[in-house]
Design a protein around this motif. Structure first.
Motif, PDB file in Angstrom:
ATOM      1  N   SER A 143       0.843  -1.209   0.000  1.00  0.00           N
ATOM      2  CA  SER A 143       0.000   0.000   0.000  1.00  0.00           C
ATOM      3  C   SER A 143       0.872   1.250   0.000  1.00  0.00           C
ATOM      4  O   SER A 143       0.483   2.291  -0.537  1.00  0.00           O
ATOM      5  CB  SER A 143      -0.935  -0.004   1.212  1.00  0.00           C
ATOM      6  OG  SER A 143      -1.777  -1.132   1.151  1.00  0.00           O
ATOM      7  N   SER A 146      -4.863   1.343   2.803  1.00  0.00           N
ATOM      8  CA  SER A 146      -4.760   0.016   3.427  1.00  0.00           C
ATOM      9  C   SER A 146      -5.750  -0.933   2.767  1.00  0.00           C
ATOM     10  O   SER A 146      -6.933  -0.600   2.643  1.00  0.00           O
ATOM     11  CB  SER A 146      -5.063   0.108   4.928  1.00  0.00           C
ATOM     12  OG  SER A 146      -5.101  -1.177   5.505  1.00  0.00           O
ATOM     13  N   SER A 189      -6.540  -4.020   4.013  1.00  0.00           N
ATOM     14  CA  SER A 189      -7.324  -4.690   5.063  1.00  0.00           C
ATOM     15  C   SER A 189      -8.094  -3.718   5.937  1.00  0.00           C
ATOM     16  O   SER A 189      -9.127  -4.068   6.504  1.00  0.00           O
ATOM     17  CB  SER A 189      -6.384  -5.484   5.963  1.00  0.00           C
ATOM     18  OG  SER A 189      -5.469  -4.591   6.604  1.00  0.00           O
ATOM     19  N   THR A 207      -4.327  -2.662   9.522  1.00  0.00           N
ATOM     20  CA  THR A 207      -2.889  -2.611   9.790  1.00  0.00           C
ATOM     21  C   THR A 207      -2.602  -1.664  10.955  1.00  0.00           C
ATOM     22  O   THR A 207      -2.967  -0.473  10.921  1.00  0.00           O
ATOM     23  CB  THR A 207      -2.148  -2.163   8.513  1.00  0.00           C
ATOM     24  OG1 THR A 207      -2.454  -3.119   7.503  1.00  0.00           O
ATOM     25  CG2 THR A 207      -0.652  -2.107   8.717  1.00  0.00           C
ATOM     26  N   GLU A 247       8.739 -11.884  -1.100  1.00  0.00           N
ATOM     27  CA  GLU A 247       7.832 -12.422  -0.089  1.00  0.00           C
ATOM     28  C   GLU A 247       7.331 -13.818  -0.427  1.00  0.00           C
ATOM     29  O   GLU A 247       7.089 -14.612   0.481  1.00  0.00           O
ATOM     30  CB  GLU A 247       6.685 -11.461   0.247  1.00  0.00           C
ATOM     31  CG  GLU A 247       5.642 -11.254  -0.802  1.00  0.00           C
ATOM     32  CD  GLU A 247       4.550 -10.272  -0.371  1.00  0.00           C
ATOM     33  OE1 GLU A 247       4.182 -10.225   0.809  1.00  0.00           O
ATOM     34  OE2 GLU A 247       4.045  -9.548  -1.240  1.00  0.00           O
TER      35      GLU A 247
HETATM   36  C1  AGP Z   1       2.005  -7.202   0.343  1.00  0.00           C
HETATM   37  O1  AGP Z   1       2.065  -8.254  -0.528  1.00  0.00           O
HETATM   38  C2  AGP Z   1       1.986  -7.524   1.764  1.00  0.00           C
HETATM   39  N1  AGP Z   1       1.022  -8.477   2.090  1.00  0.00           N
HETATM   40  C3  AGP Z   1       2.083  -6.320   2.723  1.00  0.00           C
HETATM   41  O2  AGP Z   1       3.179  -5.548   2.367  1.00  0.00           O
HETATM   42  C4  AGP Z   1       0.826  -5.415   2.861  1.00  0.00           C
HETATM   43  O3  AGP Z   1       0.652  -4.647   1.712  1.00  0.00           O
HETATM   44  C5  AGP Z   1       1.010  -4.523   4.103  1.00  0.00           C
HETATM   45  O4  AGP Z   1       1.074  -5.337   5.235  1.00  0.00           O
HETATM   46  C6  AGP Z   1      -0.098  -3.498   4.254  1.00  0.00           C
HETATM   47  O5  AGP Z   1      -1.352  -4.101   4.427  1.00  0.00           O
HETATM   48  P1  AGP Z   1      -2.692  -3.289   4.280  1.00  0.00           P
HETATM   49  O6  AGP Z   1      -2.755  -2.777   2.889  1.00  0.00           O
HETATM   50  O7  AGP Z   1      -3.762  -4.276   4.594  1.00  0.00           O
HETATM   51  O8  AGP Z   1      -2.641  -2.162   5.268  1.00  0.00           O
END
Ligand code: AGP
Length: 621
Positions: free
Chosen positions: A316, A360, A362, A365, A501
């Motif tokens: 993000s 974000s 999710s 975070t 990753e």
């Molecule tokens: C990306 O492939 C990862 N899973 C990780 O960098 C992710 O983008 C980061 O943890 C931020 O998450 P979010 O967008 O849900 O806030």
């Protein structure tokens, strides 16, 4: 990270808990367990195992448990290694509970509880909560709901809890503070499909219960809920009964299935044409003027020197970096970009005239959430760009713009990234038209190109097999470099993140112009260099960088614009990308970079969807 599911109703609970845990696997975990109240009312029974859910399933096949009320958990170890004794549920006396989050004052509580005779069987911070509840019920004679409510005032940190009790055979008590938790409403006419009777669910993530219900109630911080098959009672932070709004989740249950793809990541890469189209539905476009309004956005841009600060983590953050390039270019508004984990601690200069945009997938975070709180504390206006409705960040930010990627299950973000890029492009056009720095003609051209972008993404997906052949040639590499310039620089960073990753190959992204300042020392025949060399203002310079790599025996995989016949003379392998305006190149190059990373990982046989040590959403610091 950790995941919670709970159920109470007429169905056999073990299959529901195990299916829910399977759907939470994507979050990352290293042990799993269930606790249920058995039908004979002989008390709570617990089964836990270190490792994958399959180990727990085997244990339950050997020693079957039956019941109609219970809780399940996948644990991602923080305090104490991922052993069976540290796995959740934790049972103390009559109480068994599962917990997501971290209890920061656990050591102090542990000492106080040990002093009054409590014996601990795990190294976790969680076990203190079970002891506190048991002691509260013993000492004050209160019921489970009120005991859970009361002990919350003694906890510091974050928690989502689901608790069962020997003497409350049809009850799950749920509580939340700074960690997501929702209630799923089931039963005839409410849940999905046929329902055998009144029933309800608890989950830390909608995907755990999506196949049973799409009717949910989000708990607020401080809430405690007593969940029974035919009733839900919620107490707020002050202990007063409260009603929380019910909402319907738009995601279809099928969206969280693999649908014939080998991995969720591959499925999600293929969903991008649809996801980009859906995300564009959040914009109202005036085809004549090129003006764009975004659902959820009503920005007051300060009269003098408006400034944007974008905060995010990981992928993000790469979308935010792209946003900086686009907004500064199209709207001439200065944009700062910060890693949320840095922003929250670096004493940022911020005031009421600033707009902080948090990105974000999710919405959970921890660092991004803390950055929003910090921005609000400094009276800045906050806007979230988020994929998950009802998530914590969407409830804290002043305004929310949704990307519409649908559920992203694979840990490696793909469709969430390209929909974030779509949204920051729309935001840049919106701002550009408002500041008058973007002409009608240019805005119309960009919007037209955005509309045709899903078709270009389809074309890129058709190169799946060709990209696998390229990946096979370099699969034994230990290190890779990704180079990009201008708008393709953040895409190079993202390409490198994707590769490392999921394939565990060390990869770094650099601005092409930086290569001579250090990274070129790494170049030899064993380090493939992936170069984003699309036609545009920096093209000739990128070609010079390629010559420099070639002169040192480096192997080059170039992403070039369709029709480029020159690049094949320098690069070892070429992936052709449709000719799109420079502003859309980040989206166009991201798709083949995702496919390249995917094939590297699949050829190496790694756990593509749940790479080691990683969690889908990082809900603790
Ligand atoms: C990306 O492939 C990862 N899973 C990780 O960098 C992710 O983008 C980061 O943890 C931020 O998450 P979010 O967008 O849900 O806030």
């Amino acid at each position: 990270m950790c995941g919670i599911i709970g159920y109470t109703g007429p169905r056999e609970v073990v299959p529901i808990l195990l299916a829910g845990l399977r759907r939470l696997e994507y979050r990352g975990y290293d042990s799993a367990g269930v606790a249920l109240v058995d039908r004979a009312h002989t008390g709570v029974q617990v089964a836990r195992r270190e490792g994958k859910i399959a180990a727990l399933e085997r244990a339950l096949e050997q020693h079957p448990l039956t019941g109609s009320c219970g809780v399940g958990h996948t644990r991602w170890a923080t305090h104490g290694p991922p052993t069976e004794s540290n796995a959740h549920p934790h049972r103390v006396g009559h109480v068994a509970l599962v917990h997501n989050g971290i209890i920061e004052n656990h050591a102090e509580l542990r000492r106080a509880l040990a002093a009054r005779g409590s014996a601990f069987t795990s190294e976790t911070d969680t076990e203190v909560i079970a002891h506190l509840i048991e002691a509260e019920m013993d000492d004050r004679g209160c019921d489970l709901l009120h005991a859970v409510h009361a002990i919350q005032s003694r906890l510091k940190g974050s928690w989502a809890l689901a608790v069962v009790h020997d003497k409350h055979p049809d009850t799950v008590v749920a509580a939340r503070h700074s960690s997501p938790l929702l209630l799923g409403l089931g039963g005839p006419g409410v849940g999905e499909g046929e329902s055998p009777g009144a029933e309800n669910y608890v989950a830390s993530d909608i995907s755990a219960i999506l196949s049973y219900t799409r009717a949910v109630v989000d708990l607020e911080d401080g809430d405690v809920a007593c969940v029974r098959p035919d009733s839900i009672v919620i107490l707020d932070q002050d202990g007063a009964p409260v009603k929380r709004a019910r909402r319907r989740v738009e995601w279809s249950p099928m969206a969280a299935e693999k649908q014939g793809f080998k991995h969720f990541m591959l499925k999600e890469i293929h969903e991008q044409p649809r996801a980009i189209r859906d995300t564009m539905l959040g914009a109202t476009i005036d085809d004549e003027s090129g003006d764009v309004e975004l659902d959820g956005l009503r920005l007051e841009l300060g009269a003098d020197n408006p400034r944007l600060v974008m905060v995010a983590c990981g992928t993000s953050w790469h979308a935010a970096l792209t946003g900086k390039y686009l907004i500064e270019r199209l709207a001439r508004i200065p944009v700062e970009v910060d890693l949320a984990s840095e922003f929250r601690y670096r004493d940022p200069i911020l005031g009421p005239s600033d707009v902080v945009v948090a990105i974000s997938q999710s919405g959970e975070t921890a660092d991004t959430l803390a950055a929003i709180h910090e921005a609000k504390r400094r009276r800045a206006h906050t806007v979230a760009i988020c994929n998950v409705q009802g998530s914590t960040i969407t409830r804290v930010a002043d305004q929310v713009i949704y990307t519409r990627a649908g559920p992203e299950i694979s840990v490696a973000s793909t469709k969430a990234f390209t929909t974030q890029l779509t949204m920051v492009t729309l935001l840049a056009i919106h701002l550009g038209r408002r500041t008058g720095r973007l002409s009608e003609e240019r805005a119309r051209a960009l919007l037209g190109a955005l509309r045709t972008l899903p078709a270009h993404v389809e074309q890129l997906l058709a190169q799946l097999s060709a990209i696998r052949i390229i990946a096979r040639r370099y699969v034994d590499a230990r290190d890779c470099l990704y180079l990009g310039r201008g708008l393709c620089f953040p895409a190079a960073l993202e390409g490198a993140l994707k590769l490392k990753e999921i394939s565990y190959i060390h990869a770094e992204g650099y601005a092409s112009g930086e290569m001579k300042h250090g990274p070129i020392a790494l170049v030899d025949a064993t380090v493939p260099v992936i170069v984003l060399a699309l036609r545009g203002p920096g093209y000739e310079k990128v070609v010079s960088n390629l010559e420099e790599v070639r002169a040192r025996g480096g192997k080059i995989i170039a992403l070039a614009t369709m029709g480029d016949t020159q690049i094949g003379d320098i690069a070892d392998d070429v992936i052709l990308v449709p000719d799109v305006p420079e502003e859309l190149q980040p989206i166009a190059v991201s798709v083949p970079l995702q496919l390249l990373a995917y094939h590297f990982a699949d050829l190496k046989g790694t756990d593509v969807d749940q790479p080691r040590n990683l969690a889908k959403s990082v809900t603790v610091e």
